[in-house]
Design a protein around this motif. Structure first.
Motif, mmCIF file in Angstrom:
data_model
loop_
_atom_site.group_PDB
_atom_site.id
_atom_site.type_symbol
_atom_site.label_atom_id
_atom_site.label_comp_id
_atom_site.label_asym_id
_atom_site.label_seq_id
_atom_site.Cartn_x
_atom_site.Cartn_y
_atom_site.Cartn_z
ATOM 1 N N ASP A 7 0.849 -1.189 0.000
ATOM 2 C CA ASP A 7 0.000 0.000 0.000
ATOM 3 C C ASP A 7 0.882 1.236 0.000
ATOM 4 O O ASP A 7 1.803 1.358 0.815
ATOM 5 C CB ASP A 7 -0.893 0.024 1.249
ATOM 6 C CG ASP A 7 -1.897 -1.103 1.261
ATOM 7 O OD1 ASP A 7 -2.424 -1.447 0.193
ATOM 8 O OD2 ASP A 7 -2.156 -1.651 2.357
ATOM 9 N N PHE A 8 0.595 2.152 -0.912
ATOM 10 C CA PHE A 8 1.323 3.420 -1.002
ATOM 11 C C PHE A 8 0.418 4.508 -0.441
ATOM 12 O O PHE A 8 -0.755 4.592 -0.789
ATOM 13 C CB PHE A 8 1.683 3.726 -2.455
ATOM 14 C CG PHE A 8 2.694 2.766 -3.011
ATOM 15 C CD1 PHE A 8 4.048 3.027 -2.899
ATOM 16 C CD2 PHE A 8 2.293 1.599 -3.621
ATOM 17 C CE1 PHE A 8 4.983 2.140 -3.397
ATOM 18 C CE2 PHE A 8 3.218 0.704 -4.122
ATOM 19 C CZ PHE A 8 4.566 0.975 -4.014
ATOM 20 N N PHE A 17 -2.925 8.422 4.047
ATOM 21 C CA PHE A 17 -4.067 8.187 3.174
ATOM 22 C C PHE A 17 -3.586 7.343 2.006
ATOM 23 O O PHE A 17 -2.724 7.769 1.239
ATOM 24 C CB PHE A 17 -4.649 9.513 2.663
ATOM 25 C CG PHE A 17 -5.365 10.298 3.717
ATOM 26 C CD1 PHE A 17 -6.709 10.099 3.949
ATOM 27 C CD2 PHE A 17 -4.677 11.219 4.496
ATOM 28 C CE1 PHE A 17 -7.372 10.816 4.940
ATOM 29 C CE2 PHE A 17 -5.326 11.938 5.485
ATOM 30 C CZ PHE A 17 -6.680 11.737 5.707
ATOM 31 N N THR A 18 -4.135 6.140 1.887
ATOM 32 C CA THR A 18 -3.723 5.228 0.820
ATOM 33 C C THR A 18 -4.129 5.796 -0.522
ATOM 34 O O THR A 18 -5.289 6.152 -0.733
ATOM 35 C CB THR A 18 -4.357 3.840 1.028
ATOM 36 O OG1 THR A 18 -3.950 3.344 2.298
ATOM 37 C CG2 THR A 18 -3.913 2.874 -0.054
ATOM 38 N N CYS A 56 5.027 6.925 1.737
ATOM 39 C CA CYS A 56 5.444 5.673 2.355
ATOM 40 C C CYS A 56 4.821 4.480 1.641
ATOM 41 O O CYS A 56 3.805 4.601 0.963
ATOM 42 C CB CYS A 56 5.089 5.655 3.843
ATOM 43 S SG CYS A 56 3.336 5.752 4.178
ATOM 44 N N ALA A 57 5.477 3.335 1.803
ATOM 45 C CA ALA A 57 4.996 2.073 1.233
ATOM 46 C C ALA A 57 5.017 1.031 2.340
ATOM 47 O O ALA A 57 6.022 0.859 3.020
ATOM 48 C CB ALA A 57 5.878 1.641 0.070
ATOM 49 N N VAL A 58 3.889 0.347 2.530
ATOM 50 C CA VAL A 58 3.753 -0.650 3.590
ATOM 51 C C VAL A 58 3.502 -2.007 2.950
ATOM 52 O O VAL A 58 2.565 -2.172 2.175
ATOM 53 C CB VAL A 58 2.595 -0.287 4.537
ATOM 54 C CG1 VAL A 58 2.438 -1.340 5.616
ATOM 55 C CG2 VAL A 58 2.821 1.086 5.144
ATOM 56 N N VAL A 59 4.346 -2.984 3.292
ATOM 57 C CA VAL A 59 4.253 -4.328 2.725
ATOM 58 C C VAL A 59 3.487 -5.234 3.678
ATOM 59 O O VAL A 59 3.743 -5.238 4.882
ATOM 60 C CB VAL A 59 5.657 -4.917 2.488
ATOM 61 C CG1 VAL A 59 5.562 -6.312 1.903
ATOM 62 C CG2 VAL A 59 6.477 -4.005 1.600
ATOM 63 N N ALA A 60 2.543 -6.006 3.129
ATOM 64 C CA ALA A 60 1.795 -6.985 3.920
ATOM 65 C C ALA A 60 1.725 -8.292 3.141
ATOM 66 O O ALA A 60 1.479 -8.292 1.933
ATOM 67 C CB ALA A 60 0.387 -6.472 4.201
#
Length: 67
Positions: A7-8, A17-18, A56-60
């Motif tokens: 998600d960026f 806010f994505t 930001c970038a969040v990895v799941a």
């Protein structure tokens, strides 16, 4: 190999806010998934670098039944 969702998000007043999501299938580890997603995100929006649009970038990791 596991699948990942990245998600960026753009930070506005300290809140994320994505603005986009990229799914990466069959990455060896989260770092490789993030790098692949960054390139795909930048290409998708015609950018030289993904940071031009997101902060930001969040990895799941994704389960097989979530796809």
């Amino acid at each position: 190999m596991p699948n990942y969702r990245v998600d960026f998000a753009k930070q506005i007043l300290g809140l994320p806010f994505t603005i986009g999501t990229v799914e990466i299938q069959s990455a060896r580890d989260p770092d490789r998934a993030r790098r692949a997603a960054e390139l795909k995100f930048a290409r998708q929006y015609g950018l030289g670098d993904w940071r031009e649009r997101a902060d930001c970038a969040v990895v799941a990791a994704m389960d097989d039944d979530r796809r």
